[in-house]
Every structure is written in C-alpha cells, then in structure tokens.
Design an enzyme around this catalytic site. Sequence first.
Site, PDB file in Angstrom:
ATOM      1  N   SER A  69       8.612 -10.716 -21.228  1.00  0.00           N
ATOM      2  CA  SER A  69       9.297  -9.459 -20.946  1.00  0.00           C
ATOM      3  C   SER A  69       8.342  -8.352 -20.513  1.00  0.00           C
ATOM      4  O   SER A  69       7.162  -8.362 -20.857  1.00  0.00           O
ATOM      5  CB  SER A  69      10.059  -8.978 -22.180  1.00  0.00           C
ATOM      6  OG  SER A  69      10.932  -9.971 -22.641  1.00  0.00           O
TER       7      SER A  69
HETATM    8  N1  SAH Z   1       9.688 -13.173 -26.298  1.00  0.00           N
HETATM    9  C1  SAH Z   1       9.250 -14.009 -25.192  1.00  0.00           C
HETATM   10  C2  SAH Z   1      10.261 -13.999 -24.098  1.00  0.00           C
HETATM   11  C3  SAH Z   1      10.467 -15.374 -23.540  1.00  0.00           C
HETATM   12  S1  SAH Z   1      11.895 -15.538 -22.489  1.00  0.00           S
HETATM   13  C4  SAH Z   1       7.863 -13.598 -24.750  1.00  0.00           C
HETATM   14  O1  SAH Z   1       7.389 -12.553 -25.195  1.00  0.00           O
HETATM   15  O2  SAH Z   1       7.233 -14.317 -23.984  1.00  0.00           O
HETATM   16  C5  SAH Z   1      13.132 -16.092 -23.621  1.00  0.00           C
HETATM   17  C6  SAH Z   1      12.830 -17.348 -24.377  1.00  0.00           C
HETATM   18  O3  SAH Z   1      13.988 -17.680 -25.150  1.00  0.00           O
HETATM   19  C7  SAH Z   1      12.541 -18.566 -23.525  1.00  0.00           C
HETATM   20  O4  SAH Z   1      11.295 -19.091 -23.882  1.00  0.00           O
HETATM   21  C8  SAH Z   1      13.695 -19.520 -23.855  1.00  0.00           C
HETATM   22  O5  SAH Z   1      13.317 -20.886 -23.813  1.00  0.00           O
HETATM   23  C9  SAH Z   1      14.083 -19.077 -25.235  1.00  0.00           C
HETATM   24  N2  SAH Z   1      15.443 -19.438 -25.683  1.00  0.00           N
HETATM   25  C10 SAH Z   1      16.588 -19.488 -24.974  1.00  0.00           C
HETATM   26  N3  SAH Z   1      17.628 -19.854 -25.732  1.00  0.00           N
HETATM   27  C11 SAH Z   1      17.144 -20.036 -27.001  1.00  0.00           C
HETATM   28  C12 SAH Z   1      17.716 -20.409 -28.257  1.00  0.00           C
HETATM   29  N4  SAH Z   1      19.018 -20.680 -28.391  1.00  0.00           N
HETATM   30  N5  SAH Z   1      16.897 -20.490 -29.330  1.00  0.00           N
HETATM   31  C13 SAH Z   1      15.583 -20.221 -29.222  1.00  0.00           C
HETATM   32  N6  SAH Z   1      14.984 -19.854 -28.079  1.00  0.00           N
HETATM   33  C14 SAH Z   1      15.747 -19.757 -26.969  1.00  0.00           C
END
Ligand code: SAH
Length: 218
Positions: A69
């Site tokens: 993000s």
């Molecule tokens: N907080 C992260 C953002 C990653 S993008 C950072 O700082 O890099 C969002 C993430 O959520 C992705 O890696 C995706 O695989 C994960 N995601 C999506 N659905 C999910 C779920 N049901 N449970 C856990 N993670 C999930």
Amino acid sequence: MVAEHQGIGMTSRRTRMRLIQRLRESGISDTHVLNAMEEIPRHIFLDEALSHRAYEDTALPIGYSQTLSQPYIVARMTEVLMSHQPARVLELGTGSGYQTAILAKLCKDVYSVERIKALQDRARDRLRTLGLRNVMLRLADRGMGWPDKGPFDGIIVTAAPKELPEELMMQLAEGGVMVIPVGEASQMLTQVVRRGEAFEITDIEPVRFVPLLAGVVR
Ligand code: SAH
C-alpha cells in the site's frame, strides 16, 4: 540496529525522513505512527528492482498481482487503529510484511494472516531480519481471520471485501476497532467499533485495494 542494504544506506535514511515530512503535511499527526514509519525501512519489503522507489508516496507491486500500500494509506489506517490503543492486533493480508512491521513496533502482539504462501515466506524472512519477535503469521487455510487467537482489540484488513464480513466483526473484543476497506468498483475505508452486540460504523475516506479472496495459494 538493522544493517541497511549496501549502497542505499544514507540515501534511504534521508529520503525516508522526507517521506515522513510529507505524511505530516498530508495530515498524519500521531507521532508514534510517524516514528515507527521512520524506523522501519520500506525498501527491504520490495524486490531490488523497485527498492529505489520505496520512499515515494505510492503503492508498489510485490508480485502475484498484489501491492504494498501507499505509505499515506498505511499511516492513515495505522493512525485510526492506534487511536484506540489496541494491545493485540489481527492483520488480514500480510503481503510484503511492511504494515505488519509497523504494527509490531506499536502493539504488544501482532497476528497476521496471508493466503499466498510465497508472500508469507518472504515477509517472515524480512520480519526476522528486523528482529521483530512479537509477530505470529498464519496461512489463511480455513475460514477468515484467526478466531482461535481472538478476540482482538484491533483488526486491520489490507484487502477489500465486497461487504463488511460478519465473521471478522465477531473476532473483535468489546470496544475493539476494525479498519477495513469495503466495496468493489468504489471502496470506502471504514472504521468499525464493537459495542456489545452492536457495531458503530464510520466512513474514513475512499481507497483502492486488491480484493479480499478465499482459499490458499501454495
Ligand atoms: N499489508 C500488505 C498489503 C498487501 S496487499 C503490505 O503492506 O504489503 C493485500 C494482501 O492481502 C495480499 O497479499 C493478499 O494475498 C492478501 N489477502 C487477500 N485475501 C486474503 C484473506 N482472505 N486472508 C488473508 N490475506 C488475504
């Protein structure tokens, strides 16, 4: 002290300070949040080819169609969460582990769930490199969140469901807060506070996140 990547050391420190200044100007005022973001190097959460862009206030790809993000959004979500001073926090979407690291600096215990195994593995290495030991990682293999470890004082979700997930709301402790993007084509960053069996819901600002999905990718 964590060793900086060779060559990026001083530059990264200086550009990081510039980013913090920019976040302040964008209205982020919680000094604990700003300090944590000053302490945690963002470039180690990116592939080498992108690490030179780590201190731009922009979202960046981390592979598997996922993104780290924008720093402003990380700061804003963390600030809203921390205004309730949660000790035990659940994060959905470990991704690169950057938001996880920020939370580890600010909260007693962080429980973070990810559905893509390869991202989780990399995040684990980075968190270990930073010496952050109050983080527990889990692969999202069944159900949503981490009910066994709940209830949580705070929940932060970094992927967007279409609607507020009741399953997660039930993992909030009394007075606990959840910060979550909700929606499809247009999404709203939303704050949910638990008051007994009722939930206070407040809109924060429009955002754009990858979708929250079910099932594990091994
Ligand atoms: N907080 C992260 C953002 C990653 S993008 C950072 O700082 O890099 C969002 C993430 O959520 C992705 O890696 C995706 O695989 C994960 N995601 C999506 N659905 C999910 C779920 N049901 N449970 C856990 N993670 C999930």
